[in-house]
Design a protein around this motif. Structure first.
Motif, PDB file in Angstrom:
ATOM      1  N   SER A   1      -8.233  -0.641 -11.633  1.00 20.80           N
ATOM      2  CA  SER A   1      -9.558  -0.057 -11.446  1.00 20.80           C
ATOM      3  C   SER A   1     -10.591  -1.170 -11.576  1.00 20.80           C
ATOM      4  O   SER A   1     -10.329  -2.195 -12.213  1.00 20.80           O
ATOM      5  N   THR A   2     -11.781  -0.980 -10.992  1.00 22.01           N
ATOM      6  CA  THR A   2     -12.771  -2.053 -10.983  1.00 22.01           C
ATOM      7  C   THR A   2     -14.128  -1.579 -11.488  1.00 22.01           C
ATOM      8  O   THR A   2     -14.460  -0.405 -11.422  1.00 22.01           O
ATOM      9  N   TYR A   3     -14.896  -2.558 -11.958  1.00 23.60           N
ATOM     10  CA  TYR A   3     -16.272  -2.295 -12.390  1.00 23.60           C
ATOM     11  C   TYR A   3     -17.178  -3.394 -11.857  1.00 23.60           C
ATOM     12  O   TYR A   3     -16.702  -4.438 -11.395  1.00 23.60           O
ATOM     13  N   SER A   4     -18.489  -3.157 -11.934  1.00 25.13           N
ATOM     14  CA  SER A   4     -19.433  -4.112 -11.351  1.00 25.13           C
ATOM     15  C   SER A   4     -20.205  -4.901 -12.387  1.00 25.13           C
ATOM     16  O   SER A   4     -20.894  -5.866 -12.044  1.00 25.13           O
ATOM     17  N   SER A   5     -20.135  -4.504 -13.659  1.00 25.43           N
ATOM     18  CA  SER A   5     -20.874  -5.223 -14.685  1.00 25.43           C
ATOM     19  C   SER A   5     -20.223  -5.002 -16.042  1.00 25.43           C
ATOM     20  O   SER A   5     -19.500  -4.020 -16.253  1.00 25.43           O
ATOM     21  N   ASN A   6     -20.505  -5.919 -16.963  1.00 25.56           N
ATOM     22  CA  ASN A   6     -20.036  -5.750 -18.329  1.00 25.56           C
ATOM     23  C   ASN A   6     -20.519  -4.434 -18.920  1.00 25.56           C
ATOM     24  O   ASN A   6     -19.783  -3.742 -19.617  1.00 25.56           O
ATOM     25  N   GLU A   7     -21.772  -4.102 -18.614  1.00 21.48           N
ATOM     26  CA  GLU A   7     -22.376  -2.912 -19.189  1.00 21.48           C
ATOM     27  C   GLU A   7     -21.705  -1.649 -18.678  1.00 21.48           C
ATOM     28  O   GLU A   7     -21.502  -0.686 -19.437  1.00 21.48           O
ATOM     29  N   GLU A   8     -21.347  -1.647 -17.398  1.00 19.93           N
ATOM     30  CA  GLU A   8     -20.644  -0.487 -16.835  1.00 19.93           C
ATOM     31  C   GLU A   8     -19.287  -0.304 -17.509  1.00 19.93           C
ATOM     32  O   GLU A   8     -18.900   0.815 -17.875  1.00 19.93           O
ATOM     33  N   MET A   9     -18.581  -1.399 -17.694  1.00 14.76           N
ATOM     34  CA  MET A   9     -17.271  -1.333 -18.338  1.00 14.76           C
ATOM     35  C   MET A   9     -17.388  -0.812 -19.768  1.00 14.76           C
ATOM     36  O   MET A   9     -16.658   0.097 -20.189  1.00 14.76           O
ATOM     37  N   LEU A  10     -18.330  -1.358 -20.530  1.00 15.47           N
ATOM     38  CA  LEU A  10     -18.490  -0.950 -21.927  1.00 15.47           C
ATOM     39  C   LEU A  10     -18.886   0.516 -22.026  1.00 15.47           C
ATOM     40  O   LEU A  10     -18.359   1.260 -22.875  1.00 15.47           O
ATOM     41  N   ALA A  11     -19.800   0.949 -21.163  1.00 17.01           N
ATOM     42  CA  ALA A  11     -20.243   2.342 -21.198  1.00 17.01           C
ATOM     43  C   ALA A  11     -19.082   3.292 -20.942  1.00 17.01           C
ATOM     44  O   ALA A  11     -18.975   4.355 -21.575  1.00 17.01           O
TER      45      ALA A  11
ATOM     46  N   ALA B   1     -13.485   7.206 -21.856  1.00 25.16           N
ATOM     47  CA  ALA B   1     -12.423   7.015 -20.867  1.00 25.16           C
ATOM     48  C   ALA B   1     -11.193   6.444 -21.568  1.00 25.16           C
ATOM     49  O   ALA B   1     -11.294   5.500 -22.353  1.00 25.16           O
ATOM     50  N   THR B   2     -10.049   7.017 -21.285  1.00 23.51           N
ATOM     51  CA  THR B   2      -8.821   6.579 -21.952  1.00 23.51           C
ATOM     52  C   THR B   2      -7.805   6.114 -20.922  1.00 23.51           C
ATOM     53  O   THR B   2      -7.903   6.418 -19.747  1.00 23.51           O
ATOM     54  N   GLY B   3      -6.826   5.367 -21.411  1.00 22.94           N
ATOM     55  CA  GLY B   3      -5.727   4.945 -20.555  1.00 22.94           C
ATOM     56  C   GLY B   3      -5.768   3.511 -20.133  1.00 22.94           C
ATOM     57  O   GLY B   3      -4.762   2.957 -19.703  1.00 22.94           O
ATOM     58  N   TYR B   4      -6.930   2.839 -20.237  1.00 23.20           N
ATOM     59  CA  TYR B   4      -6.997   1.437 -19.856  1.00 23.20           C
ATOM     60  C   TYR B   4      -6.316   0.563 -20.900  1.00 23.20           C
ATOM     61  O   TYR B   4      -6.443   0.790 -22.103  1.00 23.20           O
ATOM     62  N   ASP B   5      -5.625  -0.456 -20.417  1.00 25.30           N
ATOM     63  CA  ASP B   5      -4.926  -1.387 -21.306  1.00 25.30           C
ATOM     64  C   ASP B   5      -5.652  -2.718 -21.436  1.00 25.30           C
ATOM     65  O   ASP B   5      -5.844  -3.229 -22.530  1.00 25.30           O
ATOM     66  N   ILE B   6      -6.046  -3.281 -20.299  1.00 21.09           N
ATOM     67  CA  ILE B   6      -6.622  -4.621 -20.253  1.00 21.09           C
ATOM     68  C   ILE B   6      -7.997  -4.575 -19.606  1.00 21.09           C
ATOM     69  O   ILE B   6      -8.194  -3.902 -18.590  1.00 21.09           O
ATOM     70  N   VAL B   7      -8.950  -5.296 -20.194  1.00 18.36           N
ATOM     71  CA  VAL B   7     -10.275  -5.474 -19.598  1.00 18.36           C
ATOM     72  C   VAL B   7     -10.577  -6.972 -19.545  1.00 18.36           C
ATOM     73  O   VAL B   7      -9.890  -7.781 -20.175  1.00 18.36           O
ATOM     74  N   PHE B   8     -11.625  -7.345 -18.800  1.00 20.55           N
ATOM     75  CA  PHE B   8     -11.962  -8.751 -18.562  1.00 20.55           C
ATOM     76  C   PHE B   8     -13.446  -8.994 -18.880  1.00 20.55           C
ATOM     77  O   PHE B   8     -14.234  -9.283 -17.984  1.00 20.55           O
ATOM     78  N   PRO B   9     -13.843  -8.884 -20.139  1.00 19.72           N
ATOM     79  CA  PRO B   9     -15.263  -9.057 -20.468  1.00 19.72           C
ATOM     80  C   PRO B   9     -15.707 -10.511 -20.396  1.00 19.72           C
ATOM     81  O   PRO B   9     -14.926 -11.435 -20.627  1.00 19.72           O
ATOM     82  N   SER B  10     -16.985 -10.703 -20.076  1.00 18.62           N
ATOM     83  CA  SER B  10     -17.583 -12.022 -20.250  1.00 18.62           C
ATOM     84  C   SER B  10     -17.611 -12.336 -21.741  1.00 18.62           C
ATOM     85  O   SER B  10     -17.493 -11.440 -22.583  1.00 18.62           O
ATOM     86  N   VAL B  11     -17.784 -13.601 -22.068  1.00 15.86           N
ATOM     87  CA  VAL B  11     -17.670 -14.036 -23.462  1.00 15.86           C
ATOM     88  C   VAL B  11     -18.628 -13.267 -24.371  1.00 15.86           C
ATOM     89  O   VAL B  11     -18.236 -12.794 -25.447  1.00 15.86           O
ATOM     90  N   HIS B  12     -19.890 -13.124 -23.949  1.00 19.24           N
ATOM     91  CA  HIS B  12     -20.843 -12.432 -24.825  1.00 19.24           C
ATOM     92  C   HIS B  12     -20.472 -10.964 -24.992  1.00 19.24           C
ATOM     93  O   HIS B  12     -20.682 -10.376 -26.058  1.00 19.24           O
TER      94      HIS B  12
END
Length: 360
Positions: free
Chosen positions: A70-80, A86-97
């Motif tokens: 699945s994909t997202y467009s921003s760090n903020e969208e992913m965090l929200a 939302a459940t079931g996700y295993d791995i995310v790719f956040p920016s350092v901050h």
């Protein structure tokens, strides 16, 4: 491999290249919970077009673990979405901050990836997360600069940075674009005034805003739709990510990308496992898989981003390996700044950003 909510399928692979399309996902879709996982699944949540499908297929073939992307467009969208339940996700790719923010919120699983033998391939300079200085939680994934993508045919020259670009477009009556991104745009203003990109000083931020407002007569738009506008010559140049090198490689006669001589921002994303991940063992297998130089090189060969995996750099195609834009020199790296979590200080940026966007 199954792709879910992948609005960018089929697009050319540059980080955030079509963010506006992904950002158009409805709130209802953003709150969707992915299908229940099984022992043979891995659910990856990544930036749009930010992983080579060949990497995922290779992982599937070697492990017999089915990958759902699945994909997202921003760090903020992913965090929200994660915070929204939302459940079931295993791995995310956040920016350092954002990794630091997620660590404060206790959202990340300790993986001890730094004890795995493949971790020796990672350049220690990329252990940038303040919450994870040893790599006990996350694995550095990819990095790049945010500079200027330009059309030398329209400009009539190569450019060296922001001051050169502004002088050239003003002399020729041309236009350029800026990203529709508060922190990236204000960072340009801060850098041009000799300040740090993580400043929350009201006077420094106002100075940065005034600098950007002074540019606005030469700015065609604040947009992420930079690449086609520059390629077509509709604008002379655009504020954009190094992923635009994929276009430069396709048309070296007319197109160029430069890290401004005044300095620039850089991004770095890391591979992190969520504390709520249903497939933690499979997630760790993927992190271990990604420490292999040939795997990181396979990803970079399609992404035109940099990699923290040192031996992988020598395995990439020559045009990437030899690119000073994708693999900046140590001297250039000193001119790149990375965003940090500003906490409550972010409100100061919100105020001046509103002034920038509404100024006539």
């Amino acid at each position: 491999m199954r792709i879910m909510n992948h609005a960018l399928a089929g697009a050319r692979p540059t980080r955030r290249s079509l963010l506006a399309q992904v950002a158009a996902l409805s709130i209802a879709a953003a709150m969707t919970t992915i299908a229940p996982a099984s022992a043979a699944e891995l659910n990856i949540y990544n930036w749009g077009e930010y992983i080579n499908p060949a990497v995922l297929k290779k992982f599937e073939d070697e492990t017999q673990i089915n990958v759902n992307l699945s994909t997202y467009s921003s760090n903020e969208e992913m965090l929200a979405k994660i915070q929204g339940g939302a459940t079931g996700y295993d791995i995310v790719f956040p920016s350092v901050h954002m990794q630091d923010i997620m660590a404060k919120l206790d959202l990340l699983e300790k993986t001890d990836i730094n004890t795995y033998e493949g971790f020796k391939n990672i350049d220690p300079a990329f252990m940038r997360a303040k919450s994870d200085p040893k790599g006990e939680y996350c694995l550095p994934y990819a990095f790049g600069s945010v500079g200027i993508f330009y059309n030398r045919k329209i400009l009539g020259k190569d450019i060296t940075g922001w001051k050169d670009l502004i002088a050239t477009v003003e002399a020729k009556g041309l236009k350029f674009t800026l990203l529709d991104d508060m922190r990236e745009v204000l960072a340009v203003g801060l850098i041009l005034n000799g300040h740090k990109v993580n400043s929350t000083d009201p006077n420094e931020l106002q100075q940065a805003a005034d600098t950007i407002i002074a540019m606005k007569p030469d700015v065609a738009a604040f947009t992420y739709d930079t690449r086609p506008m520059v390629q077509s010559g509709d604008v002379a140049a655009g504020h954009f990510f190094v992923g635009a090198m994929v276009d430069v490689f396709g048309n070296t006669a007319d197109l160029g990308y430069v890290i401004p001589e005044e300095g620039a921002t850089m991004y770095q994303e890391d591979i992190c496992v969520l504390k709520t991940a249903p497939n933690k063992e499979n997630a760790l297998k993927f992190m271990q898989f990604y420490t292999r130089p040939e795997v990181a090189a396979l990803n970079v060969s399609q992404q035109t981003n940099g990699t923290a995996n040192v031996p992988a750099r020598q395995l990439t195609p020559d045009n990437i390996k030899n690119s000073k834009e994708i693999n900046p020199s140590p001297e250039t790296m000193q001119r790149l700044q990375i965003f940090e979590d500003l906490g409550p200080g972010l409100r100061q940026l919100d105020r001046v950003w509103t002034k920038v966007k509404t100024a006539q």
